[in-house]
Design an enzyme around this catalytic site. Structure first.
Site, mmCIF file in Angstrom:
data_model
loop_
_atom_site.group_PDB
_atom_site.id
_atom_site.type_symbol
_atom_site.label_atom_id
_atom_site.label_comp_id
_atom_site.label_asym_id
_atom_site.label_seq_id
_atom_site.Cartn_x
_atom_site.Cartn_y
_atom_site.Cartn_z
ATOM 1 N N ALA A 1 0.468 -1.138 0.024
ATOM 2 C CA ALA A 1 -0.077 -0.069 0.014
ATOM 3 C C ALA A 1 0.930 1.199 0.086
ATOM 4 O O ALA A 1 0.549 2.218 -0.711
ATOM 5 C CB ALA A 1 -0.863 -0.027 1.118
ATOM 6 N N VAL A 2 1.930 1.172 0.762
ATOM 7 C CA VAL A 2 2.744 2.415 0.757
ATOM 8 C C VAL A 2 3.928 2.389 -0.326
ATOM 9 O O VAL A 2 3.961 3.414 -1.070
ATOM 10 C CB VAL A 2 3.685 2.317 2.110
ATOM 11 C CG1 VAL A 2 4.610 3.799 2.325
ATOM 12 C CG2 VAL A 2 2.870 2.507 3.476
ATOM 13 N N SER B 1 7.101 -10.983 -5.295
ATOM 14 C CA SER B 1 6.868 -9.947 -6.568
ATOM 15 C C SER B 1 8.270 -9.572 -7.343
ATOM 16 O O SER B 1 8.087 -8.862 -8.291
ATOM 17 C CB SER B 1 6.318 -8.534 -6.009
ATOM 18 O OG SER B 1 7.158 -8.123 -5.137
ATOM 19 N N ARG C 1 12.074 3.748 15.337
ATOM 20 C CA ARG C 1 11.631 5.120 15.803
ATOM 21 C C ARG C 1 12.075 5.799 17.107
ATOM 22 O O ARG C 1 12.196 6.921 17.167
ATOM 23 C CB ARG C 1 10.141 5.042 15.713
ATOM 24 C CG ARG C 1 9.589 4.924 14.177
ATOM 25 C CD ARG C 1 7.954 5.404 14.205
ATOM 26 N NE ARG C 1 7.613 4.616 13.125
ATOM 27 C CZ ARG C 1 6.421 4.165 12.864
ATOM 28 N NH1 ARG C 1 5.708 3.745 13.895
ATOM 29 N NH2 ARG C 1 6.028 3.720 11.617
ATOM 30 N N CYS D 1 1.706 6.820 11.528
ATOM 31 C CA CYS D 1 0.682 7.477 10.529
ATOM 32 C C CYS D 1 -0.026 8.503 11.342
ATOM 33 O O CYS D 1 -0.236 9.644 11.166
ATOM 34 C CB CYS D 1 -0.395 6.721 9.638
ATOM 35 S SG CYS D 1 -0.600 5.297 10.441
ATOM 36 N N GLN E 1 -9.300 4.812 12.562
ATOM 37 C CA GLN E 1 -8.292 4.601 11.629
ATOM 38 C C GLN E 1 -8.746 3.479 10.396
ATOM 39 O O GLN E 1 -9.584 2.486 10.570
ATOM 40 C CB GLN E 1 -7.194 3.946 12.427
ATOM 41 C CG GLN E 1 -6.578 4.728 13.325
ATOM 42 C CD GLN E 1 -5.342 4.126 13.882
ATOM 43 O OE1 GLN E 1 -5.230 4.414 15.398
ATOM 44 N NE2 GLN E 1 -4.536 3.477 13.322
ATOM 45 N N LYS F 1 2.757 4.548 20.809
ATOM 46 C CA LYS F 1 3.709 5.211 19.594
ATOM 47 C C LYS F 1 3.168 6.570 19.750
ATOM 48 O O LYS F 1 3.865 7.527 19.655
ATOM 49 C CB LYS F 1 3.169 4.365 18.460
ATOM 50 C CG LYS F 1 3.904 3.275 18.079
ATOM 51 C CD LYS F 1 3.467 2.699 16.548
ATOM 52 C CE LYS F 1 3.667 1.097 16.955
ATOM 53 N NZ LYS F 1 3.081 0.617 15.589
ATOM 54 N N HIS G 1 -7.120 8.596 7.723
ATOM 55 C CA HIS G 1 -7.566 8.300 9.266
ATOM 56 C C HIS G 1 -8.031 9.767 9.787
ATOM 57 O O HIS G 1 -7.734 10.704 9.473
ATOM 58 C CB HIS G 1 -6.289 8.337 10.106
ATOM 59 C CG HIS G 1 -5.542 6.639 10.004
ATOM 60 N ND1 HIS G 1 -6.342 5.891 9.214
ATOM 61 C CD2 HIS G 1 -4.431 6.323 10.372
ATOM 62 C CE1 HIS G 1 -5.304 4.498 9.368
ATOM 63 N NE2 HIS G 1 -4.169 5.313 9.938
HETATM 64 N N1 LIG Z 1 -0.515 1.504 5.470
HETATM 65 C C1 LIG Z 1 -0.342 2.447 5.824
HETATM 66 O O1 LIG Z 1 -1.113 3.415 6.003
HETATM 67 C C2 LIG Z 1 1.101 2.822 6.725
HETATM 68 C C3 LIG Z 1 1.252 4.042 7.260
HETATM 69 C C4 LIG Z 1 2.487 4.479 7.755
HETATM 70 C C5 LIG Z 1 3.386 3.351 7.985
HETATM 71 N N2 LIG Z 1 3.209 2.222 7.331
HETATM 72 C C6 LIG Z 1 4.230 1.058 7.497
HETATM 73 O O2 LIG Z 1 4.704 0.716 6.257
HETATM 74 C C7 LIG Z 1 5.385 -0.550 5.949
HETATM 75 C C8 LIG Z 1 4.485 -1.258 4.903
HETATM 76 O O3 LIG Z 1 3.152 -1.271 4.962
HETATM 77 P P1 LIG Z 1 2.088 -1.321 4.006
HETATM 78 O O4 LIG Z 1 0.748 -0.942 4.414
HETATM 79 O O5 LIG Z 1 2.640 -0.875 2.658
HETATM 80 O O6 LIG Z 1 2.238 -2.979 3.938
HETATM 81 P P2 LIG Z 1 1.802 -4.143 2.756
HETATM 82 O O7 LIG Z 1 0.684 -3.359 1.935
HETATM 83 O O8 LIG Z 1 1.348 -5.451 3.490
HETATM 84 O O9 LIG Z 1 2.891 -4.298 1.911
HETATM 85 C C9 LIG Z 1 4.164 -4.925 2.570
HETATM 86 C C10 LIG Z 1 5.192 -4.745 1.445
HETATM 87 O O10 LIG Z 1 6.618 -5.293 2.281
HETATM 88 C C11 LIG Z 1 6.984 -6.315 0.998
HETATM 89 N N3 LIG Z 1 8.036 -7.438 1.818
HETATM 90 C C12 LIG Z 1 7.555 -8.289 2.495
HETATM 91 N N4 LIG Z 1 8.471 -9.187 2.690
HETATM 92 C C13 LIG Z 1 9.629 -8.758 2.221
HETATM 93 C C14 LIG Z 1 11.052 -9.166 1.795
HETATM 94 N N5 LIG Z 1 11.359 -10.293 2.655
HETATM 95 N N6 LIG Z 1 11.625 -8.420 1.055
HETATM 96 C C15 LIG Z 1 11.366 -7.349 0.524
HETATM 97 N N7 LIG Z 1 9.941 -6.874 0.482
HETATM 98 C C16 LIG Z 1 9.206 -7.507 1.335
HETATM 99 C C17 LIG Z 1 6.050 -6.772 0.416
HETATM 100 O O11 LIG Z 1 6.539 -7.162 -0.942
HETATM 101 P P3 LIG Z 1 6.108 -8.591 -1.793
HETATM 102 O O12 LIG Z 1 4.553 -8.207 -2.028
HETATM 103 O O13 LIG Z 1 7.119 -8.583 -2.758
HETATM 104 O O14 LIG Z 1 6.029 -9.599 -0.888
HETATM 105 C C18 LIG Z 1 5.070 -5.376 0.161
HETATM 106 O O15 LIG Z 1 5.704 -4.718 -0.839
HETATM 107 C C19 LIG Z 1 5.015 -1.134 7.365
HETATM 108 O O16 LIG Z 1 5.956 -1.088 8.384
HETATM 109 C C20 LIG Z 1 3.820 -0.345 7.728
HETATM 110 O O17 LIG Z 1 3.665 -0.468 9.292
HETATM 111 C C21 LIG Z 1 2.133 1.757 6.896
#
Ligand SMILES: NC(=O)c1ccc[n+]([C@@H]2O[C@H](COP(=O)([O-])OP(=O)(O)OC[C@H]3O[C@@H](n4cnc5c(N)ncnc54)[C@H](OP(=O)(O)O)[C@@H]3O)[C@@H](O)[C@H]2O)c1
Length: 335
Positions: free
Chosen positions: A11-12, A38, A98, A128, A155, A212, A240
């Site tokens: 998502a990010v 991927s 952090r 966030c 959220q 947090k 949010h």
């Molecule tokens: N969603 C939000 O609103 C938000 C806001 C602030 C911070 N965050 C933080 O940002 C981070 C990602 O969140 P998200 O919401 O984007 O999660 P997500 O949609 O579940 O995406 C997770 C990502 O991590 C990658 N990944 C997992 N295992 C991996 C590995 N071994 N090597 C390389 N890439 C790997 C996945 O890639 P593959 O598809 O290739 O497995 C995917 O691109 C988290 O730490 C989260 O806490 C999220």
């Protein structure tokens, strides 16, 4: 300028591509990383195709100036050394580093200069919910020191990642089709529900997400502010909301607060209750700023103010904030 996105399928990660495009971020080369899941997948950016590389312990980051990392905390911990060892600045979206003393935690509107001191070449992007809170608190803090804040969050599902967002959308479809509801990412069905738990509970009864907000707000604002939060997951796809109450050292009038919000860095004041005008997630989705409305004096406390904020947590709460940190470093010649 050579940049990388780690976790591009998420998502990010996807938001990083949109934000870099939207802001015409200056770079010569872009490298995309993901897990074996991927690797090999292609993404198009400004008409050019990029193939995802598998993240491995090798020298792939040599020559990369900035890595935007959003692949979860355990991946950040495991790969921090690999990413930074040749001088790459790692801007990390996870919670892994952090609160480390030698890692700055940065929201450019509030403490951009902290990004210049980074002994480990890691800069942490705050949670966030905290980013949204501190951007709104900052203009009030300039009027009078904020002693404490009580916050209830609302959220969106996408805060838990791309699959969580899909789960919510699917639940609504399953319910309408009278099918069994799939519950995997959240503890309970989120469709037609609210869940008063985000992340796991700690010993003091607060969740990690709530703690947090307490700890990160203090670090970013360099403040002794006390933050008591209740974090709630709601059946919203994206953006949010936060209901916030603050107590300042000296009274702040509604007029002064509104003026400060209106002029605040990264803030949009949207506050015309007579015309039912206030921020809502549906309309703040895709926006850069933190929207503030419902500003009012607390009727129970002369030093209290209440207000409502909404912000796109994938954009300002993650990708945009990280890109703004990078832009700040470029502007300040501090890469
Ligand atoms: N969603 C939000 O609103 C938000 C806001 C602030 C911070 N965050 C933080 O940002 C981070 C990602 O969140 P998200 O919401 O984007 O999660 P997500 O949609 O579940 O995406 C997770 C990502 O991590 C990658 N990944 C997992 N295992 C991996 C590995 N071994 N090597 C390389 N890439 C790997 C996945 O890639 P593959 O598809 O290739 O497995 C995917 O691109 C988290 O730490 C989260 O806490 C999220």
């Amino acid at each position: 300028m050579k940049i990388a996105i780690v976790g591009v399928s998420g998502a990010v990660g996807q938001e990083f591509l949109r934000v870099l495009d939207e802001r015409n971020f200056p770079f010569d080369e872009l490298v995309l990383f993901g897990s074996a899941r991927s690797a090999g997948k292609e993404y198009t950016f400004k008409g050019k195709k990029y193939t995802v590389k598998e993240l491995k312990h090798n020298d792939d980051f040599k020559g990369i100036d900035i890595a935007f990392v959003s692949a979860g905390g355990s991946i950040s911990v495991e790969f921090a050394e690999t990413i930074t060892k040749h001088g790459t600045v790692m801007i990390d979206n996870s919670s892994a580093f952090r609160m480390d003393n030698d890692v700055p935690l940065v929201v450019p509107e509030v403490n951009g200069e902290d990004a210049k001191v980074r002994p480990r070449n890691i800069i942490a992007n705050p949670n966030c919910t905290t980013i949204q809170l501190v951007v709104a608190l900052n203009p009030i803090e300039k009027l009078s020191h904020i002693k404490r804040a009580h916050v209830s969050t609302y959220q969106a599902a996408s805060g838990a990642g791309a699959t969580a967002m899909e789960e919510l959308v699917n639940q609504f479809k399953q319910i309408l089709n009278k099918e069994d509801v799939t519950v995997e990412k959240f503890a309970y069905q989120l469709a037609y529900n609210v869940i008063p738990q985000v992340d796991v509970f700690t010993d003091n009864g607060y969740t990690k997400e709530e703690m947090k907000m307490y700890n990160e707000t203090r670090k970013i604002m360099h403040s002794d502010i006390e933050v008591s939060a209740t974090c709630v997951r709601v059946p919203v796809v994206r953006a949010h909301s936060e209901s916030t109450w603050v107590e300042t050292e000296t009274p702040v009038s509604v007029e002064a607060a509104k003026e400060a919000f209106a002029k605040g860095n990264g803030v949009v004041l949207q506050d015309d209750p007579a015309n039912k005008d206030y921020p809502m997630p549906l309309f703040v989705t895709g926006k850069d700023e933190v929207y503030v409305g419902r500003v009012r004096k607390d009727i129970t406390n002369a030093n209290g103010l209440s207000f409502w904020t909404v912000s796109d947590q994938i954009k300002k709460g993650a990708a945009l904030n990280a890109v703004q940190i990078a832009e700040y470093l470029i502007k300040e010649n501090a890469l």
